[in-house]
Design a protein around this motif. Structure first.
Motif, PDB file in Angstrom:
ATOM      1  N   ARG A  71      11.047  24.478 -13.714  1.00 34.00           N
ATOM      2  CA  ARG A  71       9.891  25.459 -13.088  1.00 34.00           C
ATOM      3  C   ARG A  71      10.271  26.795 -12.436  1.00 34.00           C
ATOM      4  NH1 ARG A  71       5.935  22.780 -10.113  1.00 34.00           N
ATOM      5  NH2 ARG A  71       7.592  22.322  -8.474  1.00 34.00           N
ATOM      6  N   ASN A  82       9.852  38.745 -19.460  1.00 33.99           N
ATOM      7  CA  ASN A  82       9.578  37.921 -20.398  1.00 33.99           C
ATOM      8  C   ASN A  82      10.693  36.760 -20.573  1.00 33.99           C
ATOM      9  OD1 ASN A  82      12.038  38.478 -22.490  1.00 33.99           O
ATOM     10  ND2 ASN A  82      11.309  40.392 -21.938  1.00 33.99           N
ATOM     11  N   LEU A  88       5.368  37.006 -20.187  1.00 37.10           N
ATOM     12  CA  LEU A  88       4.839  36.304 -19.195  1.00 37.10           C
ATOM     13  C   LEU A  88       3.843  36.727 -18.024  1.00 37.10           C
ATOM     14  CD1 LEU A  88       8.065  33.969 -17.976  1.00 37.10           C
ATOM     15  CD2 LEU A  88       6.451  33.693 -19.971  1.00 37.10           C
ATOM     16  N   ALA A  92       2.577  33.800 -11.170  1.00 45.46           N
ATOM     17  CA  ALA A  92       2.252  32.514 -11.753  1.00 45.46           C
ATOM     18  C   ALA A  92       3.436  31.724 -11.852  1.00 45.46           C
ATOM     19  CB  ALA A  92       1.647  33.013 -13.341  1.00 45.46           C
ATOM     20  N   SER A  93       3.181  30.397 -12.245  1.00 45.55           N
ATOM     21  CA  SER A  93       4.503  29.602 -12.420  1.00 45.55           C
ATOM     22  C   SER A  93       4.645  29.557 -13.789  1.00 45.55           C
ATOM     23  CB  SER A  93       4.387  28.477 -11.565  1.00 45.55           C
ATOM     24  OG  SER A  93       2.838  27.565 -12.129  1.00 45.55           O
ATOM     25  N   HIS A  94       5.837  29.126 -14.340  1.00 45.79           N
ATOM     26  CA  HIS A  94       5.998  29.130 -15.789  1.00 45.79           C
ATOM     27  C   HIS A  94       7.187  27.983 -15.800  1.00 45.79           C
ATOM     28  CE1 HIS A  94       3.947  32.652 -16.783  1.00 45.79           C
ATOM     29  NE2 HIS A  94       4.442  33.134 -15.595  1.00 45.79           N
ATOM     30  N   LEU A  96      10.693  27.567 -17.684  1.00 42.32           N
ATOM     31  CA  LEU A  96      12.027  28.211 -18.218  1.00 42.32           C
ATOM     32  C   LEU A  96      12.689  27.159 -19.106  1.00 42.32           C
ATOM     33  CD1 LEU A  96      13.589  30.644 -18.673  1.00 42.32           C
ATOM     34  CD2 LEU A  96      14.880  30.032 -16.511  1.00 42.32           C
ATOM     35  N   THR A 158       2.943  23.585 -14.127  1.00 36.36           N
ATOM     36  CA  THR A 158       3.212  25.030 -14.132  1.00 36.36           C
ATOM     37  C   THR A 158       2.172  25.743 -14.776  1.00 36.36           C
ATOM     38  OG1 THR A 158       4.522  24.658 -16.414  1.00 36.36           O
ATOM     39  CG2 THR A 158       5.885  24.660 -14.476  1.00 36.36           C
ATOM     40  N   SER A 159       2.424  27.044 -15.155  1.00 37.32           N
ATOM     41  CA  SER A 159       1.049  27.800 -15.729  1.00 37.32           C
ATOM     42  C   SER A 159       0.170  27.713 -14.673  1.00 37.32           C
ATOM     43  CB  SER A 159       0.501  27.151 -17.104  1.00 37.32           C
ATOM     44  OG  SER A 159       1.493  27.432 -18.042  1.00 37.32           O
ATOM     45  N   THR A 161      -1.491  30.308 -11.565  1.00 37.97           N
ATOM     46  CA  THR A 161      -1.637  31.674 -11.046  1.00 37.97           C
ATOM     47  C   THR A 161      -2.485  31.610  -9.516  1.00 37.97           C
ATOM     48  OG1 THR A 161      -2.187  33.892 -11.665  1.00 37.97           O
ATOM     49  CG2 THR A 161      -3.779  32.318 -12.408  1.00 37.97           C
ATOM     50  N   LEU A 310      -3.424  29.122 -15.608  1.00 34.16           N
ATOM     51  CA  LEU A 310      -3.215  30.538 -16.194  1.00 34.16           C
ATOM     52  C   LEU A 310      -3.960  30.251 -17.404  1.00 34.16           C
ATOM     53  CD1 LEU A 310      -1.425  33.082 -15.643  1.00 34.16           C
ATOM     54  CD2 LEU A 310       0.309  31.837 -16.979  1.00 34.16           C
ATOM     55  N   ARG A 312      -4.429  32.166 -21.163  1.00 35.43           N
ATOM     56  CA  ARG A 312      -3.569  33.049 -21.948  1.00 35.43           C
ATOM     57  C   ARG A 312      -4.488  34.113 -22.432  1.00 35.43           C
ATOM     58  NH1 ARG A 312       0.641  31.158 -25.991  1.00 35.43           N
ATOM     59  NH2 ARG A 312       1.640  33.024 -25.549  1.00 35.43           N
TER      60      ARG A 312
END
Lengths: 342, 242
Positions: A71, A82, A88, A92-94, A96, A158-159, A161, A310, A312
């Motif tokens: 995360r 990206n 991306l 925000a969180s994503h 990886l 994740t995702s 913001t 988040l 898209r």
């Protein structure tokens, strides 16, 4: 242990947490992230302790790869980013994925970007902090090929913001009087607050010089002032009359007079000011400063509640036509009750 | 009633108690003794204290009320005694730090001696026997400002800057000595070289020196220096001061 490998390091990347208080008497300033607000935001996005160590990237980022799904959160100055070419959202969180390449480019609206990982970077603490303090010789600039251990992640969404904060590109910086403010006469103080300064390009974690047109801001007795305590945010007037805002990694004592001190919650505005950005300093009284600090602390405390899923943005999806976007769409001309009639 | 000591606010960080307008031995001693007394009070609001040359800094969570309360307390404590007549706090150390004077390691000894109006041998004899006190620590972690030397060592900083002196450099100006923590440009004259590391991150004693400690810099030969050059303690010996 999971690790993040730096495939390509930006020019000034260090590990930072909230710093190392308690050593002023021994000549070591607090240090820590240049923009502590960004650490709080990253922690809220990942649901973890704000003191978790993150990667501070001055000016631009680099390329990274994790050896397990990780995360991440991205805060501070907005940078192009990206994963394997897929853009991306910042702030925000994503997720990886293991083996994927995370690429972070140059800063667009500030000076310091932050890469946070779930569990924080677990580098060896020095005197109870993982912060690099280069002026003191603690830690170092990170290099291509470095592998950073990641602490155990308690997991989470994740995702997520957070709304963009107003500190980026702000011009107004609130200051309060400090011990030597009255060494400057009224006219000099007035001129100081009426001047629009430009952040000098050479600013760093120790301090940021402010450029301006016109005369300097000297005191009468400038050269005879005895060396006194410095706190981050102090605005010292150096020999040539230029103001110099002392930042998180400044020295602990100094002999130049201080015209005032930036209130802590506005110091990230100075830290994040881009080279040449306009800044103005405004004296506020103690009550107003304390009220601003209280509001800032409340804002930090409610970050977790203010994060949102988040969404898209279809405009940023590259291969939009590959997505099945029309399920469940109802025709405007069809009669939905047609079936019932028969 | 004099203007001193004076209490001033330091932004939103706390209060500064200043004992004099200029550096003097009694004012420095007052600042050290007062800081020790504040620490001994154990006021829960106080988060950190420190001293500079002639001031004590008391950090706490600032509010209008906290400033009023703390100012009253500090005034009360100030009135309990004559701080300029106070002894130095307990728990201090005396350090013997071996030093090479002059040579290519410290190329400004002759120049400094001339500025002080003595020949180089007299300068070495004086400097190696002077017992100085850590007046304050600052600029870099663990970096001591020590004094005061005899009045003829009240030599000015040089006009230009020396580009860089190495860690452990012993430099002089304005009756004071500094041992540099890190390589640094300086306007002070480089008269001696020690192998003493004033900041040792990661070790048990990251900051060997504290404000109030005393130091002597006995003269050693270049050969003796080469033997201790890689020892972070720099061959220094420490004894407790009663």
């Amino acid at each position: 242990m999971t690790a993040l490998t730096i495939l390509q390091a930006g020019p000034a990347m260090t590990i930072q947490d909230l710093g190392r208080p308690g050593y002023r008497a021994l000549g070591l300033t607090h240090g820590g992230a240049a923009d502590p607000t960004a650490l709080h935001e990253g922690a809220a996005l990942l649901g973890q302790d704000p003191n978790s160590a993150a990667l501070e990237m001055a000016g631009s980022g680099g390329q990274f790869r994790a050896d397990a799904d990780t995360r991440i959160a991205l805060t501070g100055a907005q940078m192009q980013v990206n994963i394997d070419g897929e853009p991306l959202a910042w702030n925000a969180s994503h997720l990886l994925p293991a083996g994927a390449t995370l690429t972070i480019g140059g800063a667009r609206d500030g000076a310091y970007g932050y890469l946070h990982v779930g569990g924080g970077f677990d580098v060896e603490p020095v005197m109870a902090s993982r912060s690099s303090h280069r002026a003191a010789g603690i830690g170092r600039l990170l290099q291509s090929g470095d592998s950073l251990p990641i602490g155990a992640d308690t997991g989470g969404e994740t995702s997520q913001t957070l709304p963009r904060d107003t500190r980026f590109g702000a011009e107004r910086v609130r200051i309060v009087a400090s011990m030597q403010t009255d060494a400057f006469d009224d006219a000099t103080r007035a001129r100081f607050t009426e001047t629009t300064f430009r952040r000098d390009p050479r600013a760093n974690r120790m301090g940021a010089r402010m450029d301006h047109d016109g005369d300097g801001f000297a005191t009468g007795g400038q050269l005879t002032i005895v060396s006194e305590v410095i706190t981050p945010g102090d605005i010292q007037i150096t020999g040539d009359g230029a103001p110099f805002v002392l930042m998180c990694e400044c020295q602990t004592t100094g002999g130049y007079p201080r015209i005032g001190t930036v209130i802590p919650c506005d110091l990230p505005i100075v830290a994040q000011a881009q080279p040449g950005a306009a800044l103005r300093f405004e004296f506020v009284d103690l009550d107003e400063a304390l009220a601003a600090e209280t509001r800032h602390r409340e804002t930090l405390a409610t970050l977790l509640k203010r994060r949102q899923p988040l969404l898209r943005d279809p405009a940023r999806i590259r291969d939009l036509l590959a997505y099945q976007l029309i399920s469940g769409v109802v025709s405007a001309t069809a009669d939905p009750f047609e079936k019932d009639k028969t | 009633m004099t203007d001193w000591p004076r209490i001033r606010s330091v932004g939103l960080s706390g209060l500064l108690i200043t004992f004099a307008q200029k550096m003097s031995e009694p004012a420095n001693r007052a600042a050290l003794a007062f800081r020790a007394a504040v620490e001994a009070q154990d006021w829960p609001e106080v988060t950190e204290t420190s001293t500079s040359l002639v001031s004590t800094f008391v950090q706490f969570e600032v509010s209008q009320e906290a400033i009023t309360t703390m100012t009253d307390r500090l005034r009360g404590l100030l009135e309990t005694r004559d701080w300029f007549a106070e002894p130095l706090p307990a728990g201090r150390s005396l350090w013997h730090v071996p030093t090479v004077y002059g040579t290519d390691l410290a190329p400004q000894l002759e120049e400094a001696a001339e500025a002080a109006g003595v020949d180089p041998d007299t300068a070495i004899a004086e400097l190696s026997q002077s017992r100085v006190r850590v007046l304050t620590i600052g600029f870099a972690p663990g970096q001591p400002y020590m004094g005061e030397l005899a009045p003829h060592w009240d030599i000015p900083r040089q006009q230009g800057l020396t580009k860089s002196v190495p860690p452990g450099a012993l430099v002089v100006a304005i009756r004071q000595l500094i041992i540099f923590t890190n390589a640094s440009p300086t306007g002070w004259r480089h008269i001696g070289q020690t192998a003493f590391r004033t900041f040792r991150p990661g070790s048990e004693m990251p900051f060997p020196l504290s404000p109030g400690d005393e130091l002597i810099f006995p003269s050693i030969t270049r050969q003796e220096f080469d033997r201790i050059a890689n020892d972070p303690t720099g061959g220094a010996e420490r004894e407790a001061l009663a």
